[in-house]
Motif scaffolding. Sequence first.
Motif, PDB file in Angstrom:
ATOM      1  N   LEU A 338       0.853  -1.187   0.000  1.00  0.00           N
ATOM      2  CA  LEU A 338       0.000   0.000   0.000  1.00  0.00           C
ATOM      3  C   LEU A 338       0.889   1.237   0.000  1.00  0.00           C
ATOM      4  O   LEU A 338       1.648   1.457   0.943  1.00  0.00           O
ATOM      5  N   TYR A 339       0.810   2.023  -1.054  1.00  0.00           N
ATOM      6  CA  TYR A 339       1.498   3.307  -1.118  1.00  0.00           C
ATOM      7  C   TYR A 339       0.496   4.420  -0.811  1.00  0.00           C
ATOM      8  O   TYR A 339      -0.711   4.256  -0.995  1.00  0.00           O
ATOM      9  N   TYR A 340       1.014   5.558  -0.358  1.00  0.00           N
ATOM     10  CA  TYR A 340       0.157   6.713  -0.164  1.00  0.00           C
ATOM     11  C   TYR A 340       0.976   7.991  -0.276  1.00  0.00           C
ATOM     12  O   TYR A 340       2.212   7.967  -0.218  1.00  0.00           O
ATOM     13  N   ASP A 341       0.263   9.082  -0.445  1.00  0.00           N
ATOM     14  CA  ASP A 341       0.854  10.404  -0.611  1.00  0.00           C
ATOM     15  C   ASP A 341       1.092  11.012   0.768  1.00  0.00           C
ATOM     16  O   ASP A 341       0.153  11.402   1.459  1.00  0.00           O
ATOM     17  N   ASP A 342       2.351  11.064   1.171  1.00  0.00           N
ATOM     18  CA  ASP A 342       2.752  11.727   2.421  1.00  0.00           C
ATOM     19  C   ASP A 342       2.970  13.200   2.065  1.00  0.00           C
ATOM     20  O   ASP A 342       4.096  13.683   1.943  1.00  0.00           O
ATOM     21  N   TYR A 343       1.857  13.929   1.916  1.00  0.00           N
ATOM     22  CA  TYR A 343       1.890  15.227   1.251  1.00  0.00           C
ATOM     23  C   TYR A 343       2.591  16.321   2.048  1.00  0.00           C
ATOM     24  O   TYR A 343       3.065  17.292   1.458  1.00  0.00           O
ATOM     25  N   THR A 344       2.683  16.203   3.348  1.00  0.00           N
ATOM     26  CA  THR A 344       3.399  17.233   4.108  1.00  0.00           C
ATOM     27  C   THR A 344       4.909  17.119   3.906  1.00  0.00           C
ATOM     28  O   THR A 344       5.637  18.092   4.108  1.00  0.00           O
ATOM     29  N   ARG A 345       5.367  15.920   3.517  1.00  0.00           N
ATOM     30  CA  ARG A 345       6.799  15.712   3.268  1.00  0.00           C
ATOM     31  C   ARG A 345       7.124  15.632   1.779  1.00  0.00           C
ATOM     32  O   ARG A 345       8.272  15.426   1.392  1.00  0.00           O
ATOM     33  N   LYS A 346       6.090  15.740   0.937  1.00  0.00           N
ATOM     34  CA  LYS A 346       6.234  15.720  -0.516  1.00  0.00           C
ATOM     35  C   LYS A 346       6.928  14.446  -1.010  1.00  0.00           C
ATOM     36  O   LYS A 346       7.889  14.477  -1.773  1.00  0.00           O
ATOM     37  N   GLN A 347       6.394  13.305  -0.540  1.00  0.00           N
ATOM     38  CA  GLN A 347       6.958  12.026  -0.955  1.00  0.00           C
ATOM     39  C   GLN A 347       5.916  10.923  -0.779  1.00  0.00           C
ATOM     40  O   GLN A 347       4.882  11.138  -0.145  1.00  0.00           O
ATOM     41  N   PHE A 348       6.189   9.764  -1.366  1.00  0.00           N
ATOM     42  CA  PHE A 348       5.368   8.597  -1.134  1.00  0.00           C
ATOM     43  C   PHE A 348       5.894   7.835   0.084  1.00  0.00           C
ATOM     44  O   PHE A 348       7.087   7.864   0.376  1.00  0.00           O
ATOM     45  N   GLN A 349       4.993   7.140   0.763  1.00  0.00           N
ATOM     46  CA  GLN A 349       5.353   6.185   1.802  1.00  0.00           C
ATOM     47  C   GLN A 349       4.683   4.865   1.444  1.00  0.00           C
ATOM     48  O   GLN A 349       3.736   4.828   0.648  1.00  0.00           O
TER      49      GLN A 349
END
Length: 403
Positions: A338-349
């Motif tokens: 499962l990937y997701y948008d870690d938008y506060t860090r501007k990257q995927f997790q």
Amino acid sequence: MKKIAILLLSLMITGCTAKSIQPSFDHDVKQTSSSEVYDYLNQSLDSFIFSKSDLPTYKGETVEWGVVSGEGEIIENKLVKKSTAKEYEPIVLEGTVQGETYTFENIMLLDEQTGYLMTYFGGDDKNYENPKLAYTFDGMLWYLINDDKPIFKATTGSKKVRDPSMVRKKDGTFALIATQGWDNPSIYVWDTVDGVTYENERLLQVNKSNDDLKMSEKQAWAPEAFYDRRIDQYIVTWSSPKDGGMFYNYTNDFNDISYPKQLLDTGFTVIDGTIIKEGYNYTIILKDEREPMEEYSQLFLGTSETDYLGFDTFSSKRITGHQSEGPFYLKRDYDYILYYDDYTRKQFQAMTTYDLRSEEFEDVEMIKEVIAPMTSPRHASVIPITWKEWERLTKGFNVEVSE
């Protein structure tokens, strides 16, 4: 008078083709079927089956499968392509269980799956709201297509392309759909045969009102879509915080579309749901959109024991532990990523799990385990692809592939 007569005739003719189609499959409509066995197998069979994929059983009970038409054969309960088959081979199957035989249509047999294609946006200010591509064979190592640059730019509407998502059409080719900017009731649609050339750019209004449902007609975020062979239609899902959550429409061809209906009801605003089909069952991963975001802006699960319109059980557990959105997933042999948008860090997790419904996810250590070299990526989506499709993509974008 002649002009008026022509106008009336034109209205009569165009009136025969509704611009907003009415869905033929809904929980409000009683489904006629021969038996519970048929319903179960019909829902369990995917619309697209990759060669050498296992065919479903009936609640653990063996089903004797056979090919009614199409260049495929059954080998050890797997649907396998014959050498004479087309790249996209229409198949009709029959299954016999408990002494009864049932027929299943609208199935497309594909080559074996070789990897996943990612659609995403992001990057620097100049190329931020434009569609981009990447691919992976193992779900961990990602290769950029077109060197992290846009594969094209929109020429109509807001020209701001966000949350791009590739959809496999029933003939095997693709449509690309995307959010149009920030506050727009319409989504973008393009057609593509090979993932390289995109044609027929158009806007499709999904957020609109009728007598049954009054909408803001302002937002249509994070659209995703899939083909349902049972009804021979596509289901388009999307989010609108101003309208309180997630909605869906039906379409035959991504040109005309039904009025929207509410997809699910959690009792609070949600967005960015991605639906996962596992045989007969459906799971959805979505974002809690309540405020303050520092407390609520996380991902959680919903489950259905019927189909994608039956999400009625939602987890109280938030699986990400910090602000996150835009989930997308890959199925591997024994687990899910499962990937997701870690938008506060501007990257995927990323996280992995062996059982989505267990709510037990293990964090993946980015950089060490995952190589995703795109710059400041945002909300992505993935679709499984075959070797031939991968070859067309890499050749079309002149991607150099290491041996």
